[in-house]
Design a protein around this motif. Structure first.
Motif, PDB file in Angstrom:
ATOM      1  N   GLY A 174     -55.960 -38.092  83.477  1.00  9.58           N
ATOM      2  CA  GLY A 174     -56.395 -39.130  82.551  1.00  9.58           C
ATOM      3  C   GLY A 174     -55.779 -39.040  81.172  1.00  9.58           C
ATOM      4  O   GLY A 174     -56.019 -39.909  80.332  1.00  9.58           O
ATOM      5  N   THR A 175     -54.963 -38.028  80.912  1.00  8.50           N
ATOM      6  CA  THR A 175     -54.290 -37.924  79.618  1.00  8.50           C
ATOM      7  C   THR A 175     -53.259 -39.044  79.506  1.00  8.50           C
ATOM      8  O   THR A 175     -52.488 -39.284  80.437  1.00  8.50           O
ATOM      9  CB  THR A 175     -53.584 -36.553  79.474  1.00  8.50           C
ATOM     10  N   VAL A 176     -53.250 -39.723  78.360  1.00  9.31           N
ATOM     11  CA  VAL A 176     -52.315 -40.810  78.116  1.00  9.31           C
ATOM     12  C   VAL A 176     -51.332 -40.342  77.045  1.00  9.31           C
ATOM     13  O   VAL A 176     -51.740 -39.892  75.972  1.00  9.31           O
ATOM     14  CB  VAL A 176     -53.048 -42.090  77.652  1.00  9.31           C
ATOM     15  N   GLN A 177     -50.048 -40.431  77.376  1.00  9.15           N
ATOM     16  CA  GLN A 177     -49.009 -39.967  76.457  1.00  9.15           C
ATOM     17  C   GLN A 177     -48.038 -41.089  76.147  1.00  9.15           C
ATOM     18  O   GLN A 177     -47.809 -41.974  76.970  1.00  9.15           O
ATOM     19  CB  GLN A 177     -48.220 -38.795  77.084  1.00  9.15           C
ATOM     20  N   ASN A 178     -47.436 -41.018  74.953  1.00 10.13           N
ATOM     21  CA  ASN A 178     -46.384 -41.965  74.615  1.00 10.13           C
ATOM     22  C   ASN A 178     -45.067 -41.484  75.217  1.00 10.13           C
ATOM     23  O   ASN A 178     -45.025 -40.465  75.914  1.00 10.13           O
ATOM     24  CB  ASN A 178     -46.302 -42.203  73.104  1.00 10.13           C
ATOM     25  N   SER A 179     -43.976 -42.169  74.929  1.00 13.85           N
ATOM     26  CA  SER A 179     -42.692 -41.817  75.536  1.00 13.85           C
ATOM     27  C   SER A 179     -42.170 -40.460  75.077  1.00 13.85           C
ATOM     28  O   SER A 179     -41.305 -39.874  75.729  1.00 13.85           O
ATOM     29  CB  SER A 179     -41.655 -42.895  75.237  1.00 13.85           C
ATOM     30  N   SER A 180     -42.688 -39.934  73.980  1.00 15.94           N
ATOM     31  CA  SER A 180     -42.292 -38.610  73.475  1.00 15.94           C
ATOM     32  C   SER A 180     -43.207 -37.507  74.000  1.00 15.94           C
ATOM     33  O   SER A 180     -43.147 -36.384  73.517  1.00 15.94           O
ATOM     34  CB  SER A 180     -42.315 -38.608  71.945  1.00 15.94           C
ATOM     35  N   TYR A 181     -44.073 -37.842  74.924  1.00 19.40           N
ATOM     36  CA  TYR A 181     -45.037 -36.917  75.526  1.00 19.40           C
ATOM     37  C   TYR A 181     -46.127 -36.470  74.558  1.00 19.40           C
ATOM     38  O   TYR A 181     -46.807 -35.485  74.812  1.00 19.40           O
ATOM     39  CB  TYR A 181     -44.346 -35.692  76.140  1.00 19.40           C
ATOM     40  N   SER A 182     -46.320 -37.198  73.462  1.00 16.62           N
ATOM     41  CA  SER A 182     -47.438 -36.904  72.561  1.00 16.62           C
ATOM     42  C   SER A 182     -48.681 -37.594  73.115  1.00 16.62           C
ATOM     43  O   SER A 182     -48.629 -38.757  73.521  1.00 16.62           O
ATOM     44  CB  SER A 182     -47.165 -37.444  71.150  1.00 16.62           C
ATOM     45  N   THR A 183     -49.788 -36.881  73.136  1.00 13.31           N
ATOM     46  CA  THR A 183     -51.025 -37.447  73.653  1.00 13.31           C
ATOM     47  C   THR A 183     -51.565 -38.496  72.686  1.00 13.31           C
ATOM     48  O   THR A 183     -51.712 -38.235  71.500  1.00 13.31           O
ATOM     49  CB  THR A 183     -52.072 -36.336  73.873  1.00 13.31           C
ATOM     50  N   ILE A 184     -51.828 -39.680  73.216  1.00 17.11           N
ATOM     51  CA  ILE A 184     -52.381 -40.763  72.396  1.00 17.11           C
ATOM     52  C   ILE A 184     -53.812 -41.107  72.801  1.00 17.11           C
ATOM     53  O   ILE A 184     -54.481 -41.875  72.125  1.00 17.11           O
ATOM     54  CB  ILE A 184     -51.496 -42.034  72.426  1.00 17.11           C
ATOM     55  N   GLY A 185     -54.273 -40.536  73.914  1.00 20.91           N
ATOM     56  CA  GLY A 185     -55.642 -40.806  74.323  1.00 20.91           C
ATOM     57  C   GLY A 185     -55.960 -40.223  75.677  1.00 20.91           C
ATOM     58  O   GLY A 185     -55.142 -39.522  76.294  1.00 20.91           O
ATOM     59  N   TYR A 186     -57.171 -40.540  76.119  1.00 18.62           N
ATOM     60  CA  TYR A 186     -57.683 -40.018  77.385  1.00 18.62           C
ATOM     61  C   TYR A 186     -58.444 -41.125  78.121  1.00 18.62           C
ATOM     62  O   TYR A 186     -59.192 -41.882  77.495  1.00 18.62           O
ATOM     63  CB  TYR A 186     -58.619 -38.832  77.149  1.00 18.62           C
ATOM     64  N   ALA A 187     -58.238 -41.182  79.418  1.00 18.69           N
ATOM     65  CA  ALA A 187     -58.920 -42.169  80.264  1.00 18.69           C
ATOM     66  C   ALA A 187     -59.243 -41.509  81.599  1.00 18.69           C
ATOM     67  O   ALA A 187     -58.795 -41.949  82.659  1.00 18.69           O
ATOM     68  CB  ALA A 187     -58.043 -43.402  80.439  1.00 18.69           C
ATOM     69  N   LYS A 188     -60.012 -40.453  81.547  1.00 20.81           N
ATOM     70  CA  LYS A 188     -60.339 -39.675  82.745  1.00 20.81           C
ATOM     71  C   LYS A 188     -61.133 -40.529  83.730  1.00 20.81           C
ATOM     72  O   LYS A 188     -62.108 -41.177  83.368  1.00 20.81           O
ATOM     73  CB  LYS A 188     -61.150 -38.430  82.362  1.00 20.81           C
ATOM     74  N   GLY A 189     -60.679 -40.523  84.978  1.00 20.38           N
ATOM     75  CA  GLY A 189     -61.376 -41.265  86.017  1.00 20.38           C
ATOM     76  C   GLY A 189     -61.061 -42.746  86.049  1.00 20.38           C
ATOM     77  O   GLY A 189     -61.658 -43.492  86.813  1.00 20.38           O
ATOM     78  N   VAL A 190     -60.113 -43.183  85.231  1.00 19.05           N
ATOM     79  CA  VAL A 190     -59.733 -44.601  85.157  1.00 19.05           C
ATOM     80  C   VAL A 190     -58.438 -44.797  85.947  1.00 19.05           C
ATOM     81  O   VAL A 190     -57.525 -43.968  85.873  1.00 19.05           O
ATOM     82  CB  VAL A 190     -59.537 -45.028  83.687  1.00 19.05           C
ATOM     83  N   LYS A 191     -58.348 -45.874  86.709  1.00 15.01           N
ATOM     84  CA  LYS A 191     -57.117 -46.179  87.438  1.00 15.01           C
ATOM     85  C   LYS A 191     -55.945 -46.213  86.457  1.00 15.01           C
ATOM     86  O   LYS A 191     -56.083 -46.706  85.327  1.00 15.01           O
ATOM     87  CB  LYS A 191     -57.234 -47.541  88.134  1.00 15.01           C
ATOM     88  N   LYS A 192     -54.798 -45.711  86.883  1.00 11.33           N
ATOM     89  CA  LYS A 192     -53.629 -45.638  86.005  1.00 11.33           C
ATOM     90  C   LYS A 192     -53.219 -47.006  85.478  1.00 11.33           C
ATOM     91  O   LYS A 192     -52.876 -47.155  84.310  1.00 11.33           O
ATOM     92  CB  LYS A 192     -52.454 -44.962  86.724  1.00 11.33           C
ATOM     93  N   GLU A 193     -53.273 -48.012  86.329  1.00 10.45           N
ATOM     94  CA  GLU A 193     -52.901 -49.365  85.897  1.00 10.45           C
ATOM     95  C   GLU A 193     -53.858 -49.877  84.821  1.00 10.45           C
ATOM     96  O   GLU A 193     -53.446 -50.520  83.860  1.00 10.45           O
ATOM     97  CB  GLU A 193     -52.879 -50.331  87.086  1.00 10.45           C
ATOM     98  N   TRP A 194     -55.145 -49.589  84.998  1.00 11.83           N
ATOM     99  CA  TRP A 194     -56.137 -50.028  84.016  1.00 11.83           C
ATOM    100  C   TRP A 194     -55.918 -49.314  82.688  1.00 11.83           C
ATOM    101  O   TRP A 194     -55.995 -49.926  81.627  1.00 11.83           O
ATOM    102  CB  TRP A 194     -57.543 -49.770  84.528  1.00 11.83           C
ATOM    103  N   ALA A 195     -55.649 -48.016  82.741  1.00 15.33           N
ATOM    104  CA  ALA A 195     -55.399 -47.260  81.509  1.00 15.33           C
ATOM    105  C   ALA A 195     -54.164 -47.791  80.799  1.00 15.33           C
ATOM    106  O   ALA A 195     -54.156 -47.930  79.574  1.00 15.33           O
ATOM    107  CB  ALA A 195     -55.249 -45.775  81.821  1.00 15.33           C
ATOM    108  N   ALA A 196     -53.121 -48.104  81.553  1.00  9.46           N
ATOM    109  CA  ALA A 196     -51.903 -48.652  80.943  1.00  9.46           C
ATOM    110  C   ALA A 196     -52.175 -49.986  80.265  1.00  9.46           C
ATOM    111  O   ALA A 196     -51.685 -50.247  79.158  1.00  9.46           O
ATOM    112  CB  ALA A 196     -50.808 -48.805  82.003  1.00  9.46           C
TER     113      ALA A 196
END
Length: 136
Positions: A105-127
């Motif tokens: 659920g970790t969400v990262q930008n293109s530089s691999y910096s963490t910008i948020g978390y969406a644990k248990g959320v479908k990847k498409e929904w998080a995007a």
């Protein structure tokens, strides 16, 4: 009065049990997404919906986009705005990588910096929530 308070608390608690928390990089809660696709802000106000058929709607039920079964994300005019690959790589419509949704659920930008978390959320929904549409 005590009964009303307890009943209200139980209703509120039960309505949020199935919601997954959306957090920023500092673990601050920015919102919730329920298993039925209802998107809420941190105050539990509904700000949008992701329907089972992939339709993305704002709080007024106006369609603002679509998630296709192959991970393609489209706007309301059916123009492609991006892609979400099975491995969680998020690309814009030019196939440039703009981020990553990790299995945890970790969400990262293109530089691999963490910008948020969406644990248990479908990847498409998080995007959709982090990269493609604003529900403000």
């Amino acid at each position: 009065m005590k009964t009303i308070f307890i009943l209200s608390f139980l209703i509120f608690t039960c309505s949020t049990l199935e919601a997954q928390t959306i957090q920023n990089s500092s673990y601050g809660t920015t919102g919730y997404i329920k298993s039925d696709g209802t998107i809420q802000n941190s105050s539990y106000s509904t700000i949008g919906y992701i329907k089972k058929n992939g339709t993305i709607q704002n709080s007024s039920y106006a369609t603002i986009g679509y998630i296709k079964s192959n991970g393609t994300i489209q706007n309301n005019s059916y123009s492609i705005v991006g892609y979400v690959k099975k491995d969680g790589t998020v690309q814009n419509n030019s196939y440039s990588t703009i981020g990553y949704i990790k299995d945890d659920g970790t969400v990262q930008n293109s530089s691999y910096s963490t910008i948020g978390y969406a644990k248990g959320v479908k990847k498409e929904w998080a995007a959709v929530l982090f990269f493609f549409f604003s529900f403000d």
